[in-house]
Design a protein around this motif. Structure first.
Motif, mmCIF file in Angstrom:
data_model
loop_
_atom_site.group_PDB
_atom_site.id
_atom_site.type_symbol
_atom_site.label_atom_id
_atom_site.label_comp_id
_atom_site.label_asym_id
_atom_site.label_seq_id
_atom_site.Cartn_x
_atom_site.Cartn_y
_atom_site.Cartn_z
ATOM 1 N N ALA A 148 0.834 -1.209 0.000
ATOM 2 C CA ALA A 148 0.000 0.000 0.000
ATOM 3 C C ALA A 148 0.867 1.258 0.000
ATOM 4 O O ALA A 148 0.555 2.234 -0.690
ATOM 5 C CB ALA A 148 -0.931 -0.005 1.212
ATOM 6 N N TYR A 149 1.956 1.253 0.750
ATOM 7 C CA TYR A 149 2.876 2.391 0.808
ATOM 8 C C TYR A 149 3.463 2.667 -0.575
ATOM 9 O O TYR A 149 3.538 3.808 -1.026
ATOM 10 C CB TYR A 149 3.980 2.076 1.818
ATOM 11 N N ILE A 150 3.887 1.601 -1.254
ATOM 12 C CA ILE A 150 4.487 1.739 -2.590
ATOM 13 C C ILE A 150 3.466 2.331 -3.563
ATOM 14 O O ILE A 150 3.774 3.261 -4.320
ATOM 15 C CB ILE A 150 5.001 0.377 -3.109
ATOM 16 N N LYS A 151 2.245 1.811 -3.547
ATOM 17 C CA LYS A 151 1.192 2.333 -4.440
ATOM 18 C C LYS A 151 0.921 3.806 -4.165
ATOM 19 O O LYS A 151 0.799 4.611 -5.084
ATOM 20 C CB LYS A 151 -0.098 1.531 -4.255
ATOM 21 N N GLU A 152 0.834 4.149 -2.900
ATOM 22 C CA GLU A 152 0.536 5.528 -2.492
ATOM 23 C C GLU A 152 1.608 6.502 -2.978
ATOM 24 O O GLU A 152 1.322 7.647 -3.305
ATOM 25 C CB GLU A 152 0.421 5.578 -0.970
ATOM 26 N N ARG A 153 2.853 6.042 -3.027
ATOM 27 C CA ARG A 153 3.963 6.905 -3.459
ATOM 28 C C ARG A 153 4.119 6.976 -4.968
ATOM 29 O O ARG A 153 5.003 7.643 -5.472
ATOM 30 C CB ARG A 153 5.271 6.417 -2.848
ATOM 31 N N GLY A 154 3.300 6.211 -5.690
ATOM 32 C CA GLY A 154 3.385 6.291 -7.146
ATOM 33 C C GLY A 154 4.120 5.150 -7.803
ATOM 34 O O GLY A 154 4.588 5.281 -8.931
ATOM 35 N N GLY A 155 4.262 4.033 -7.127
ATOM 36 C CA GLY A 155 4.882 2.860 -7.734
ATOM 37 C C GLY A 155 6.287 2.591 -7.234
ATOM 38 O O GLY A 155 6.758 3.181 -6.275
ATOM 39 N N GLU A 156 6.939 1.683 -7.939
ATOM 40 C CA GLU A 156 8.255 1.181 -7.530
ATOM 41 C C GLU A 156 9.363 2.228 -7.609
ATOM 42 O O GLU A 156 10.312 2.175 -6.853
ATOM 43 C CB GLU A 156 8.658 -0.011 -8.407
ATOM 44 N N GLN A 157 9.292 3.139 -8.562
ATOM 45 C CA GLN A 157 10.398 4.071 -8.785
ATOM 46 C C GLN A 157 9.889 5.508 -8.866
ATOM 47 O O GLN A 157 9.996 6.168 -9.903
ATOM 48 C CB GLN A 157 11.156 3.687 -10.058
ATOM 49 N N PRO A 158 9.349 6.025 -7.763
ATOM 50 C CA PRO A 158 8.837 7.397 -7.803
ATOM 51 C C PRO A 158 9.973 8.386 -8.086
ATOM 52 O O PRO A 158 11.089 8.211 -7.615
ATOM 53 C CB PRO A 158 8.261 7.609 -6.402
ATOM 54 N N GLY A 159 9.653 9.370 -8.897
ATOM 55 C CA GLY A 159 10.661 10.385 -9.204
ATOM 56 C C GLY A 159 11.568 10.029 -10.364
ATOM 57 O O GLY A 159 12.398 10.843 -10.778
ATOM 58 N N ARG A 160 11.434 8.804 -10.906
ATOM 59 C CA ARG A 160 12.293 8.435 -12.032
ATOM 60 C C ARG A 160 11.781 9.143 -13.280
ATOM 61 O O ARG A 160 10.640 8.987 -13.664
ATOM 62 C CB ARG A 160 12.279 6.930 -12.244
ATOM 63 N N PRO A 161 12.650 9.896 -13.944
ATOM 64 C CA PRO A 161 12.197 10.626 -15.127
ATOM 65 C C PRO A 161 12.090 9.689 -16.339
ATOM 66 O O PRO A 161 12.693 8.627 -16.372
ATOM 67 C CB PRO A 161 13.304 11.661 -15.350
ATOM 68 N N GLU A 162 11.321 10.119 -17.308
ATOM 69 C CA GLU A 162 11.236 9.429 -18.596
ATOM 70 C C GLU A 162 12.188 10.134 -19.541
ATOM 71 O O GLU A 162 12.374 11.353 -19.481
ATOM 72 C CB GLU A 162 9.805 9.489 -19.136
ATOM 73 N N PRO A 163 12.810 9.389 -20.449
ATOM 74 C CA PRO A 163 13.733 10.041 -21.390
ATOM 75 C C PRO A 163 12.970 10.963 -22.346
ATOM 76 O O PRO A 163 11.842 10.664 -22.731
ATOM 77 C CB PRO A 163 14.379 8.882 -22.130
ATOM 78 N N LEU A 164 13.596 12.050 -22.665
ATOM 79 C CA LEU A 164 13.017 12.955 -23.662
ATOM 80 C C LEU A 164 13.226 12.339 -25.048
ATOM 81 O O LEU A 164 14.263 11.754 -25.311
ATOM 82 C CB LEU A 164 13.673 14.333 -23.580
ATOM 83 N N ALA A 165 12.231 12.477 -25.891
ATOM 84 C CA ALA A 165 12.246 11.879 -27.241
ATOM 85 C C ALA A 165 13.591 11.880 -27.826
ATOM 86 O O ALA A 165 14.510 11.531 -28.046
ATOM 87 C CB ALA A 165 11.300 12.602 -28.171
#
Length: 165
Positions: A148-165
């Motif tokens: 539940a804590y992990i889900k609440e924080r936004g998943g396994e890797q909160p704050g991990r950016p996505e690469p720009l195109a």
């Protein structure tokens, strides 16, 4: 690849065999001694070490402990909220340059805290050499999140950016 476990994924009695092992070099040992200002000649002076019971340089124990702690992170504390306590630390046998250290951790106990989104896991880690000789054993307590804590924080890797195109 899994990195750490949530509270629900720990089972009392489970054993996690950490992989890979690490062959300790003279460089590793000397660098650790210098970084931590441990200048004992048993670790740094090969000539002095020949006059001791061991007859050769002994790898500094805190390096062996640190290796084992690091080896256990992917299996034990990769999702940790906090490392709470090192309950005990025993050095059983010496480690020498060229020895390969392996580790395994057993789950001793677990309990939910006063906050239901986290729990405390009590584990024991054993380190042993290539011939099976146990060199180090330590027990620690780690606070880990629930699913539940992990889900609440936004998943396994909160704050991990996505690469720009």
């Amino acid at each position: 690849m899994q990195f750490g476990r949530t509270y629900e994924e720990f089972e009392v009695g489970a054993v996690y065999k950490h992989w890979p092992g690490k062959t300790v070099t003279e460089y590793d040992d000397h660098l650790f001694c210098l970084l931590t200002m441990n200048h004992h000649p048993l670790h740094l002076d090969a000539n002095y070490a020949t006059t001791t019971v061991q007859g050769q340089n002994v790898v500094v124990g805190n390096y062996v402990y640190s290796l084992l702690l690091g080896m256990s992170v992917p299996d034990v504390s990769g999702k940790a909220i906090a490392n709470l306590e090192i309950e005990s630390l025993r050095h059983i046998a010496p480690t020498f340059h060229g020895d390969t250290i392996y580790g395994e951790t057993t789950v001793l106990d677990k309990k939910v805290t006063s906050k239901p989104d986290r729990g405390i896991v009590h584990v024991e880690t054993k380190g042993y050499k290539q011939d099976g000789t146990v060199v180090c054993i330590f027990r620690r307590k780690v606070m880990v999140p629930t699913e539940a804590y992990i889900k609440e924080r936004g998943g396994e890797q909160p704050g991990r950016p996505e690469p720009l195109a």
